[in-house]
Design a protein around this motif. Structure first.
Motif, PDB file in Angstrom:
ATOM      1  N   LEU A 519       0.829  -1.208   0.000  1.00 19.53           N
ATOM      2  CA  LEU A 519       0.000   0.000   0.000  1.00 19.53           C
ATOM      3  C   LEU A 519       0.860   1.253   0.000  1.00 19.53           C
ATOM      4  O   LEU A 519       0.634   2.186  -0.752  1.00 19.53           O
ATOM      5  N   GLY A 520       1.881   1.243   0.849  1.00 19.57           N
ATOM      6  CA  GLY A 520       2.712   2.440   0.967  1.00 19.57           C
ATOM      7  C   GLY A 520       3.601   2.628  -0.237  1.00 19.57           C
ATOM      8  O   GLY A 520       3.811   3.745  -0.694  1.00 19.57           O
ATOM      9  N   GLY A 521       4.125   1.552  -0.756  1.00 18.83           N
ATOM     10  CA  GLY A 521       5.028   1.647  -1.906  1.00 18.83           C
ATOM     11  C   GLY A 521       6.263   0.805  -1.676  1.00 18.83           C
ATOM     12  O   GLY A 521       7.060   1.097  -0.790  1.00 18.83           O
ATOM     13  N   MET A 522       6.390  -0.240  -2.479  1.00 12.97           N
ATOM     14  CA  MET A 522       7.523  -1.145  -2.322  1.00 12.97           C
ATOM     15  C   MET A 522       8.812  -0.446  -2.716  1.00 12.97           C
ATOM     16  O   MET A 522       8.836   0.348  -3.644  1.00 12.97           O
ATOM     17  N   GLY A 523       9.869  -0.766  -2.010  1.00 12.79           N
ATOM     18  CA  GLY A 523      11.177  -0.249  -2.393  1.00 12.79           C
ATOM     19  C   GLY A 523      11.425   1.187  -1.965  1.00 12.79           C
ATOM     20  O   GLY A 523      12.408   1.774  -2.354  1.00 12.79           O
ATOM     21  N   THR A 524      10.524   1.768  -1.176  1.00 14.07           N
ATOM     22  CA  THR A 524      10.777   3.115  -0.662  1.00 14.07           C
ATOM     23  C   THR A 524      10.916   3.049   0.851  1.00 14.07           C
ATOM     24  O   THR A 524      10.565   2.052   1.472  1.00 14.07           O
ATOM     25  N   ILE A 555     -11.289  -4.212  -0.100  1.00 17.05           N
ATOM     26  CA  ILE A 555     -11.786  -3.389  -1.207  1.00 17.05           C
ATOM     27  C   ILE A 555     -10.783  -2.284  -1.522  1.00 17.05           C
ATOM     28  O   ILE A 555     -10.444  -2.031  -2.688  1.00 17.05           O
ATOM     29  N   ALA A 556     -10.261  -1.651  -0.452  1.00 19.35           N
ATOM     30  CA  ALA A 556      -9.319  -0.550  -0.664  1.00 19.35           C
ATOM     31  C   ALA A 556      -8.078  -1.034  -1.402  1.00 19.35           C
ATOM     32  O   ALA A 556      -7.585  -0.371  -2.317  1.00 19.35           O
ATOM     33  N   LEU A 557      -7.579  -2.215  -1.023  1.00 16.38           N
ATOM     34  CA  LEU A 557      -6.369  -2.731  -1.672  1.00 16.38           C
ATOM     35  C   LEU A 557      -6.627  -3.054  -3.142  1.00 16.38           C
ATOM     36  O   LEU A 557      -5.801  -2.762  -4.000  1.00 16.38           O
ATOM     37  N   VAL A 558      -7.804  -3.651  -3.407  1.00 16.44           N
ATOM     38  CA  VAL A 558      -8.120  -3.978  -4.801  1.00 16.44           C
ATOM     39  C   VAL A 558      -8.163  -2.705  -5.638  1.00 16.44           C
ATOM     40  O   VAL A 558      -7.579  -2.627  -6.721  1.00 16.44           O
ATOM     41  N   LEU A 560      -6.723   0.140  -4.971  1.00 18.65           N
ATOM     42  CA  LEU A 560      -5.385   0.725  -5.082  1.00 18.65           C
ATOM     43  C   LEU A 560      -4.563   0.002  -6.141  1.00 18.65           C
ATOM     44  O   LEU A 560      -3.884   0.623  -6.959  1.00 18.65           O
ATOM     45  N   MET A 561      -4.643  -1.326  -6.111  1.00 10.41           N
ATOM     46  CA  MET A 561      -3.849  -2.088  -7.075  1.00 10.41           C
ATOM     47  C   MET A 561      -4.331  -1.845  -8.508  1.00 10.41           C
ATOM     48  O   MET A 561      -3.571  -1.937  -9.453  1.00 10.41           O
ATOM     49  N   ARG A 562      -5.637  -1.512  -8.622  1.00  5.21           N
ATOM     50  CA  ARG A 562      -6.153  -1.231  -9.957  1.00  5.21           C
ATOM     51  C   ARG A 562      -5.658   0.125 -10.452  1.00  5.21           C
ATOM     52  O   ARG A 562      -5.263   0.281 -11.602  1.00  5.21           O
ATOM     53  N   PHE A 563      -5.701   1.126  -9.554  1.00  5.73           N
ATOM     54  CA  PHE A 563      -5.451   2.480 -10.025  1.00  5.73           C
ATOM     55  C   PHE A 563      -4.055   2.992  -9.712  1.00  5.73           C
ATOM     56  O   PHE A 563      -3.570   3.912 -10.337  1.00  5.73           O
ATOM     57  N   PRO A 565      -0.861   0.815  -8.842  1.00  7.38           N
ATOM     58  CA  PRO A 565      -0.199  -0.425  -8.422  1.00  7.38           C
ATOM     59  C   PRO A 565       1.152  -0.204  -7.762  1.00  7.38           C
ATOM     60  O   PRO A 565       1.648  -1.102  -7.082  1.00  7.38           O
ATOM     61  N   GLU A 566       1.744   0.957  -7.925  1.00 10.03           N
ATOM     62  CA  GLU A 566       3.062   1.163  -7.327  1.00 10.03           C
ATOM     63  C   GLU A 566       2.971   1.623  -5.879  1.00 10.03           C
ATOM     64  O   GLU A 566       3.988   1.828  -5.233  1.00 10.03           O
ATOM     65  N   GLY A 567       1.744   1.761  -5.346  1.00 10.20           N
ATOM     66  CA  GLY A 567       1.591   2.174  -3.960  1.00 10.20           C
ATOM     67  C   GLY A 567       1.466   3.682  -3.845  1.00 10.20           C
ATOM     68  O   GLY A 567       1.604   4.415  -4.816  1.00 10.20           O
ATOM     69  N   ILE A 568       1.181   4.132  -2.608  1.00 10.18           N
ATOM     70  CA  ILE A 568       0.933   5.563  -2.417  1.00 10.18           C
ATOM     71  C   ILE A 568       2.183   6.358  -2.751  1.00 10.18           C
ATOM     72  O   ILE A 568       2.146   7.347  -3.464  1.00 10.18           O
ATOM     73  N   ILE A 569       3.312   5.917  -2.216  1.00 12.82           N
ATOM     74  CA  ILE A 569       4.575   6.603  -2.508  1.00 12.82           C
ATOM     75  C   ILE A 569       5.332   5.731  -3.491  1.00 12.82           C
ATOM     76  O   ILE A 569       5.701   4.607  -3.182  1.00 12.82           O
ATOM     77  N   ALA A 570       5.512   6.271  -4.698  1.00 12.29           N
ATOM     78  CA  ALA A 570       6.049   5.426  -5.755  1.00 12.29           C
ATOM     79  C   ALA A 570       7.557   5.513  -5.793  1.00 12.29           C
ATOM     80  O   ALA A 570       8.127   6.590  -5.734  1.00 12.29           O
TER      81      ALA A 570
END
Lengths: 602, 305
Positions: A519-524, A555-558, A560-563, A565-570
């Protein structure tokens, strides 16, 4: 490969500018400005007659509760409306020169106001509970929305209605680079941003748990305001500043984090803070495993458990198997981290030869094995080590050089309670973890993790010992979780097996940890911490969701992943991976040559 | 059968002896022997499915050969890819396998992995040794990027490079491990004639820097221009090995590429028909290869001196 059809705004084939609501331009602009001001003013009126609704909305002359949220949203609308009139001194607010920030703030103001009005009507059963002020606010907040929908929007050839609407709220493709600022000014901006961040975060944490409405209003305003600033291009500029002044930004971040308990009068909120920090630290450790090395670990919470149990065993608790043993905290922390490291290697050594889905399944299994084993080691079903389902309780508070963490201390006029003490200790531990993360990711070993994630076969053909490198990532992640676990054992007084499961309704559990990272952003660095804060606060504040919170998260994760996918902080890398942005990554000459991608996010 | 040029003062870089790879009942590579000497460019050709890439994978440890050994400069290699690379054999892939979301420079730095030692502790403590090693790695990587002409794109993501440059970058990444032998798997696949020509120059330049090259390719013009020696692999077995001339004039090679008359059936007139058809089919091919044969001859002679 998609064919690149990017049209720079200057050369775009402009057909007639379209509007959604037919109104003359002057009227539309006036509507946004007047609506914004009217929204501001309406918060000084009473919206309901009774103070049964959370936050006192019955008072004339000053805003209260959710009215503050409307007030802030209204202020933002007014500012951006003034900016659109070209008022001097406000130009910096909108480097993108588009209507998107105005549109988004107007949506936010409308959203939070109507949400409030409807919430009053619904919780108090009936529109009759609304004072005239509420009607004024509802109408006033709708005006700017009407205004922005009437603003003309350049529409290029062949754009569908959907694309045209998204262009209204999207960030412009090209934003002129910021004029270089004086070094002190840059630091001043970062300091202000840190203060603002602290204020926003504190406001969210301090929302009383029984005022779910206020928290939702807060989320609406924060989301739309952040979105508006993003589409204005301000957040990009800020992250550029942060990247240029990296050390200073990190320092300000930690100063802001340390300042948090001093802003709190109630130790309860510091308790939330320390739990968020523990959760965030573990998520950051998981980010090494998942975000950098690309190993999907579904049993990660077990390492937190190993750390917590180790610390509990050597804490000197009378319920501990080794009740006579009491390590000083530094020794307990190292023992916890070392025990987790050993478990990480033991679990990793057989499993890391697997790839992808198989690894995920096996780690899931090991995670559950830990919990069940701990549950059974009560002296009846197995050896007496962990106390079984009862766990190890009465863990004494820590003490450093006579500074007892369990007692309140007065420091320069502020009272720091028990949780505030632990909070400060966790800030210190998180600083270590952030340092470890950033340094490891920007090095030979970090590059080999990323290479393994990108293409394991090619990476091994380039001379990387895949197994060894993955094992290091696994062990490092495990020991960081163990370190956080040692503190969490003392914070919660006791350790029991139940929290260390794969999925549950409250964090930390493996599913939540993974969700925080994604959710937050992988790799950050900041992504998992933000994700952890959100995932901890939402069930905490929205108590009316009760057992439906998992459904809401799903629902929120689905979505987010749709719109996104890189998470909130990309991470820049990830953003390019998920969106075909063509050559946008090409560093422009203005950026200089030192903008290294290996910096793992802001 | 093997007519390898007898050179003096050359060392054997690669010696594959009796390499056999079986997948269940299928034998993909059958007892192949191959030697590559230092300073040599050796080609490996064969029809699709002949087992060329499988043989490469056996050489680089991606597959464990069922039988046979692979030795690099006299020492038998363990079948582990990273140890093979560490020993000094680097490779590229048939379908480009760059680290797509890493920058050009980072890709080459990953290639430096075996030649650097800095572990986790060094990265965490950031002593002077770490900074020195990072700087040295970066300098070496930039040299390689200059060598292939991509130094101006160091901060681009690999995925955004044009196809030809991705191929080049893959070679640079392989060279970063300072190999004694470079294995190229179809380096010119999908390239236009100019790019192929540039790749040819690049391979010669790599050889001149002292790295032996073993190359798989379908482009015969490219192979016969480039290689000192060519081995032909058909259905997993080495059919012929020798200089360009020897290979091109070998009937079995032509037959392997174009097919042989099926057994039993053709007689007398029928055989005559088949032969004329074969001749007609082979004509454009020999016409095509005739020209590079001459060019290749002069090229290799000139380089051998």
């Amino acid at each position: 490969m998609t064919t690149e059809t990017t049209t720079t705004p200057a050369t775009a084939t402009k057909s007639a500018a379209s509007t959604i609501v037919p109104l003359p331009l002057a009227a539309a602009r006036a509507l946004t400005l007047l609506g914004g001001i009217a929204t501001l003013v309406s918060t000084f009126l009473a919206w309901t007659w009774t103070d049964e609704f959370p936050g006192d909305l019955t008072v004339y002359a000053y805003p209260g509760g959710l009215q503050w949220m409307t007030f802030i949203a209204g202020a933002l609308v007014t500012l951006y409306a003034l900016e659109s009139y070209g008022v001097p001194g406000l130009k910096w607010l909108n480097p993108g020169r588009s209507n998107a920030p105005l549109t988004l703030t107007a949506l936010g103001a409308f959203g939070v106001t109507w949400f409030t009005v409807l919430a009053i009507a619904i919780t108090l059963n009936g529109l009759v509970n609304l004072e005239p002020g509420a009607y004024v606010a509802a109408v006033a907040s709708a005006l700017p929305l009407l205004g922005v929908l009437a603003l003309p929007q350049d529409r290029s050839e062949g754009q569908t209605d959907k694309e045209a609407f998204l262009a209204r709220i999207g960030k412009p493709d090209r934003i002129a680079p910021a004029a270089p600022l004086n070094g002190w000014l840059e630091r001043g901006v970062i300091t202000l941003a840190a203060v603002a961040g602290l204020f926003i975060f504190t406001y969210g944490i301090d929302t009383p748990s029984d005022e779910g409405e206020t928290f939702i209003g807060y989320l609406i305003v924060v989301v739309f305001a952040a979105w508006a600033l993003h589409s204005a291009g301000l957040l990009d500029r800020l992250s550029r500043l942060a990247a240029d002044n990296r050390a200073f930004t990190l320092a300000m971040g930690f100063v802001a984090a340390i300042a948090f308990p001093f802003t709190q009068s109630d130790d309860h909120y510091a308790n939330l803070g320390v739990n968020i920090l523990i959760f965030g630290t573990v998520a950051l450790g998981l980010n090494i495993v998942v975000g950098l090395a690309g190993l999907l670990d579904l049993g990660y919470v077990a390492f937190l458990g190993v750390g917590a149990y180790t610390a509990a065993l050597v804490s000197g608790s009378e319920f501990s198997r080794f009740s006579g043993v009491q390590f000083p905290f530094w020794a307990a922390a190292l023992t916890g981290a070392a025990a987790s490291l050993v478990f990480g290697v033991l679990i990793g050594a057989p499993t890391l030869r697997l790839r992808g889905d198989y690894l995920a399944i096996v780690t899931l299994g090991f995670g559950e094995i830990f919990r069940i084993a701990v549950n059974n080691m009560d002296g009846v079903s197995g050896p007496n080590i962990t106390g079984g389902p009862n766990g190890i309780s009465s863990i004494p508070d820590l003490s450093f050089f006579g500074f007892n963490f369990g007692e309140s201390h007065d420091i320069v006029g502020f009272t720091l309670g028990r949780f505030a003490n632990y909070y400060l200790l966790m800030v210190f531990i998180m600083a270590i973890v952030v340092l470890v993360y950033t340094r490891a990711s920007d090095s030979r070993i970090g590059r080999s993790w990323i290479a393994i994630r990108e293409d394991e076969t090619a990476a091994t053909a380039m001379g990387i010992n895949g197994f060894r490198v993955k094992l290091i990532a696994f062990a490092l992640g495990a020991s960081l979780a163990g370190l956080a676990g040692t503190v969490s054992a003392h914070v919660t007084y006791s350790v029991v097996p139940t929290p260390y499961q794969f999925a549950g309704s409250t964090p930390p559990n493996s599913a939540f940890l993974l969700a925080a990272v994604v959710l937050g952003g992988m790799g950050t660095v900041s992504g998992p911490i933000l994700g952890a804060a959100l995932l901890y606060l939402i069930p905490e504040k929205l108590t009316f969701l009760q057992n439906k919170s998992l459904l809401v998260f799903g629902i929120a994760l689905v979505l987010l992943m749709r719109f996104r996918p890189e998470g909130i902080i990309a991470n820049r890398r990830q953003q390019l991976e998920f969106h075909e942005t063509g050559q946008l990554d090409v560093p422009t000459t203005e950026l200089g040559t030192d903008t290294s991608l290996s910096k793992a996010g802001a | 059968m093997t007519t390898a040029p007898t050179k003096t003062a050359t060392t054997t870089v690669l010696q594959a002896s009796g390499v056999t790879m079986r997948f269940g009942g299928l034998t993909a590579v059958k007892g192949v022997d191959l030697t590559v000497n230092s300073g040599e460019i050796v080609g490996l050709i064969g029809p699709n499915g002949a087992g060329k890439t499988t043989f490469f994978n056996c050489l680089t440890g991606l597959y464990v050969p069922t039988e046979g050994t692979v030795a690099y400069k006299g020492t038998v290699l363990p079948p582990k890819p990273h140890l093979v690379t560490k020993a000094g054999i680097a490779r590229t892939f048939q379908n480009i396998r760059l680290f797509a979301n890493m920058t050009v420079l980072e890709n080459v730095l990953v290639g430096r992995h075996t030649r650097t030692k800095e572990g986790l502790w060094s990265a965490l403590l950031r002593g002077p040794g770490f900074k020195k090693a990072e700087r040295a790695s970066e300098e070496r990587a930039m040299e390689l990027l200059e060598f292939i002409g991509l130094d101006h794109k160091r901060d681009h993501l690999a995925r955004n490079l044009p196809y030809g440059e991705q191929r080049k970058l893959e070679i640079a990444r392989a060279l970063a491990s300072e190999p004694g032998l470079l294995l190229l798997d179809e380096p010119t696949a999908g390239m236009n004639p100019q790019e192929t020509r540039a790749t040819e120059e690049l391979v010669f330049a790599i050889r001149d820097k002292g790295t032996a090259v073993l190359v798989i390719e379908h482009d015969m013009r490219f192979i016969f221009n480039l290689c000192d020696r060519v081995a032909v692999l058909v259905q997993g077995e080495k059919l012929v090995e020798g200089t360009s001339d020897v290979v091109q004039s070998d009937e079995r090679v032509v037959a392997a590429y174009l097919g042989t008359p099926y057994e039993g059936a053709p007689e007398d007139e029928a055989l005559g028909d088949v032969q004329s058809a074969e001749a007609a089919a082979a004509a454009p091919r020999t016409g095509k290869t005739a020209e590079p044969r001459a060019a290749g001859g002069t090229g290799t002679e000139g380089d051998d001196k």
